[in-house]
Design a protein around this motif. Structure first.
Motif, PDB file in Angstrom:
ATOM      1  N   UNK A 109      46.826  32.052  41.139  1.00 13.41           N
ATOM      2  CA  UNK A 109      46.646  33.226  40.291  1.00 13.41           C
ATOM      3  C   UNK A 109      45.755  32.959  39.079  1.00 13.41           C
ATOM      4  N   UNK A 110      45.298  31.737  38.900  1.00 12.39           N
ATOM      5  CA  UNK A 110      44.558  31.400  37.688  1.00 12.39           C
ATOM      6  C   UNK A 110      43.256  32.193  37.573  1.00 12.39           C
ATOM      7  N   UNK A 111      42.605  32.423  38.683  1.00 12.16           N
ATOM      8  CA  UNK A 111      41.331  33.150  38.644  1.00 12.16           C
ATOM      9  C   UNK A 111      41.513  34.604  38.230  1.00 12.16           C
ATOM     10  N   UNK A 112      42.740  35.123  38.366  1.00 10.65           N
ATOM     11  CA  UNK A 112      42.998  36.519  38.027  1.00 10.65           C
ATOM     12  C   UNK A 112      43.333  36.717  36.550  1.00 10.65           C
ATOM     13  N   UNK A 113      43.500  35.629  35.806  1.00  6.34           N
ATOM     14  CA  UNK A 113      43.907  35.735  34.405  1.00  6.34           C
ATOM     15  C   UNK A 113      42.722  36.166  33.537  1.00  6.34           C
ATOM     16  N   UNK A 114      42.963  36.988  32.510  1.00  2.00           N
ATOM     17  CA  UNK A 114      41.870  37.414  31.627  1.00  2.00           C
ATOM     18  C   UNK A 114      41.345  36.239  30.810  1.00  2.00           C
TER      19      UNK A 114
END
Length: 696
Positions: free
Chosen positions: A126-131
């Protein structure tokens, strides 16, 4: 007596001295009074300055009350048995309270720390989805970017908290709670988020939510969403509040939303909060209890998917089902005949809104994936899903010609207008020629010769020639309609019948974006001739209509002319399930025709050959259709079917449309069979679910 010399002058001097004395006294009194007055004033000022100074300074800073609305918890949507289809769950969100006295460098550093924390706390997948820091700063709405340069502000008031992230994980909640002092201005707030049934039940009918600021975007143009472009609503709704954008979520936005709560602050002239907040709780939204039955709905959706897969499979080769090999979409509506209650409304392919809408936003990748799935193809024009964008131009939409499903109405028009007799014999010529040069022609499917035909057997065999010559052509030449070469006569009569049966007009459902359909015969009459318009209309090749319109039309054939409003909601309750409003059947119109005319139609529909209905335990009337149209330079055939059951005492009407599905008997009928069976199993065509024994 004479006054002594000098006496008058002496008196005058005495008077002058007396006046000077009085003036001096007055001057002294004035100065003394002034001294007392100024001394008192200075004393008062000293008291205000040294005794009440802090209190007065605080009062000076408090200028006004600032009200920040709190969005209410949205009501839930249930199926007819209470199964949740769309519901609100609690979620934790991270908010930032803007501080005007905070330095830019400090705010930018805070955004960077927040972005780092989100990335470190997220699972690896999910890291790539973080702002990132730039996005966090944008959501903080500070008015500047990471470089300290001026940036556009989204919100209107500095005292309104900015949402940084919603749906916090347990790890994030624990971290920010423990390190609260390190993130000045950050607060965790409980909010509500929208969830939909994972098994994607009637998702296009239910609709979806997006942010209010998106709904008011002037770039949307004129649409049913103009409802939100209202100055009064802008005072009530917050920009990031999620609102209904389509389907029932939009149609019942007011009922589902509830009423605002309020946070009231005392703020100064620079909008800084000066006192503790006053809180007024919001009122939760109401619930919708739909007419949709979860089990029948899922059966309809699965039946379409299964039939589309079968028509592409090796098992279909060598059968008429293989004509539907290019079909990628299907639409079905099941509506109760005597109430208008819609039990199932399937638009396939569909999608999972939980995986698409991120807090009212959608990524470009997700948009490309769902742009031809998210609209309700049963009520408007929708093209099936293709991975190649160029393919869309080469395939038909959900609005197709009725084909032979028009023929029961054609016969009713012919009978009621006195154009044909119920038992009049017609010798089928296989091909009927017409036009000024006699070269235009209409033939039966597969060039079949049906011999001697009556009105009922013409429906049974789906004879194009009968409809064209006996009804369409006769209407054109009938003396009932003077100046028959003028499109404004027989064609207008035809049009009036079609609309009375719910084709070419809105169904009354109230669903946003519903199409009236396309009455091509009106333009054809002007462009070509009213003769060809009537002839081609007679066997269903001059009007494109929605699946919901077809279901309403089928129900009118079943109940002998009663046009009911399609109903999607049985009851509205409070969030705590207390009754608010119940809905009753609403009769929109009624067409009165002699019983013998209805019997002719029923006799023909009861004998139409269909696939997939072997061994049914109920009687049923039906009419299949294979509509043809030119798309992208090629001729395609669409499978269409209308049916109702039981035949003697109709309870349920079903309409199925499969663009490029080939013959209606093969591409659409097996889908309808599964829908009827599911209704009989879970609700009961005789009023009781199948297998339930009535109490003695």
């Amino acid at each position: 007596m004479k006054t002594p010399l000098g006496t008058g002058e002496s008196e005058r001097n005495q008077e002058a001295r007396r006046r000077r004395t009085q003036f001096s006294v007055r001057i002294n009194f004035f100065f003394f009074a002034s001294f007392i007055l100024f001394s008192t004033l200075i004393g008062k000022l000293a008291i205000l300055q040294f005794v009440h100074g802090e209190e007065m300074a605080a009062q000076e800073r408090v200028r006004q009350k600032a009200n920040v609305p709190i969005s209410p918890i949205r009501g839930n949507i249930y199926d007819s048995n209470g199964y949740p289809l769309a519901y609100t769950i609690s979620s934790q969100s991270l908010f930032y309270q803007l501080k005007l006295d905070k330095k830019k460098e400090e705010t930018i550093a805070l955004a960077v720390r927040l972005a780092d924390a989100f990335r470190q706390l997220a699972d690896e997948s999910k890291q790539a989805e973080q702002p990132d820091a730039a996005e966090v700063l944008k959501r903080m709405d500070t008015g500047f970017d990471l470089n300290g340069e001026k940036a556009q502000k989204a919100a209107g008031y500095s005292f309104s908290p900015r949402r940084i992230k919603t749906g916090l994980t347990a790890k994030e909640i624990a971290y920010f709670a423990e390190h609260r002092d390190e993130f000045d201005g950050i607060e965790i707030v409980e909010e509500s988020t929208r969830e939909y049934a994972d098994n994607t039940i009637a998702v296009q009918l239910i609709g979806y939510l997006r942010q209010f600021s998106t709904a008011t975007d002037p770039n949307l143009g004129k649409s049913f969403l103009d409802y939100y472009k209202n100055d009064e609503l802008k005072k009530i709704y917050q920009g990031d509040e999620l609102v209904g954008f389509d389907g029932l979520e939009f149609m019942y936005q007011k009922e589902l939303r509830g009423s605002n709560g309020m946070k009231t602050y005392r703020v100064n002239s620079t909008s800084q909060i000066m006192e503790q907040v006053e809180l007024t709780a919001p009122v939760k939204g109401n619930n919708l209890h739909l007419t949709i039955d979860k089990d029948v709905q899922l059966t309809a959706e699965n039946a379409i998917a299964e039939r589309l897969a079968y028509m592409k499979s090796p098992a279909a080769r060598g059968t008429y089902a293989a004509k539907g090999v290019n079909a990628v979409a299907g639409y079905a509506v099941a509506m109760e005949v005597d109430t208008g209650r819609v039990i199932a409304m399937a638009s396939f392919p569909d999608y999972n809104p939980n995986e698409v809408w991120d807090n009212g936003r959608i990524s470009p990748e997700k948009w490309n994936e769902v742009r031809f799935k998210y609209l309700n193809g049963t009520i408007r024009e929708q093209v099936g899903y293709f991975t190649d964008p160029n393919e869309y131009k080469r395939h038909p939409s959900s609005l197709v010609y009725l084909g032979s499903t028009m023929k029961p109405l054609t016969v009713l028009i012919g009978l009621n207008e006195g154009i044909i007799g119920a038992n009049e014999i017609y010798q089928d010529p296989v091909t009927f020629y017409f036009g000024r040069d006699g070269k235009a022609k209409v033939s039966n499917s597969d060039m079949k010769n049906y011999g001697r035909l009556t009105a009922a057997s013409a429906i049974q065999h789906s004879a194009n020639t009968y409809m064209a010559e006996m009804i369409g052509n006769r209407m054109y030449f009938s003396k009932k309609y003077p100046a028959y070469d003028n499109p404004g006569n027989a064609v207008e009569v035809w049009d009036s019948y079609v609309k009375k049966f719910g084709l070419g007009v809105l169904t009354g459902s109230g669903l946003p974006g519903e199409s009236e359909g396309l009455a091509d015969y009106l333009t054809s009459a002007k462009r070509e001739s009213s003769q060809s318009a009537l002839i081609y209309s007679s066997f269903g090749q001059q009007g494109k209509y929605t699946t919901l319109q077809l279901a309403q039309y089928a129900s009118m054939l079943a109940n002998h002319g009663k046009r009911y409003k399609p109903q999607f909601v049985d009851m509205i309750t409070t969030y705590d399930q207390d009754p608010v409003q119940t809905f009753q059947p609403e009769l929109l119109d009624e067409v009165t025709l002699p019983d013998e005319y209805w019997r002719v139609v029923e006799q023909g529909m009861s004998k139409v050959g269909v696939q997939g209905f072997d061994g049914v335990a109920y009687s049923y009337n039906r009419k299949t259709g294979t509509s043809e149209q030119q798309v992208g330079g090629d001729k395609v055939e669409n499978a269409v079917l209308i049916a109702y059951a039981p035949a003697e005492k109709p309870k349920l009407a079903v309409a199925v449309v499969v663009p490029e599905g080939g013959f209606g008997s093969w591409g659409a009928a097996p889908i309808a069979r599964q829908i009827f069976d599911a209704y009989d199993q879970h609700i009961g065509l005789n009023g009781l679910p199948k297998g339930v024994v009535p109490q003695q």
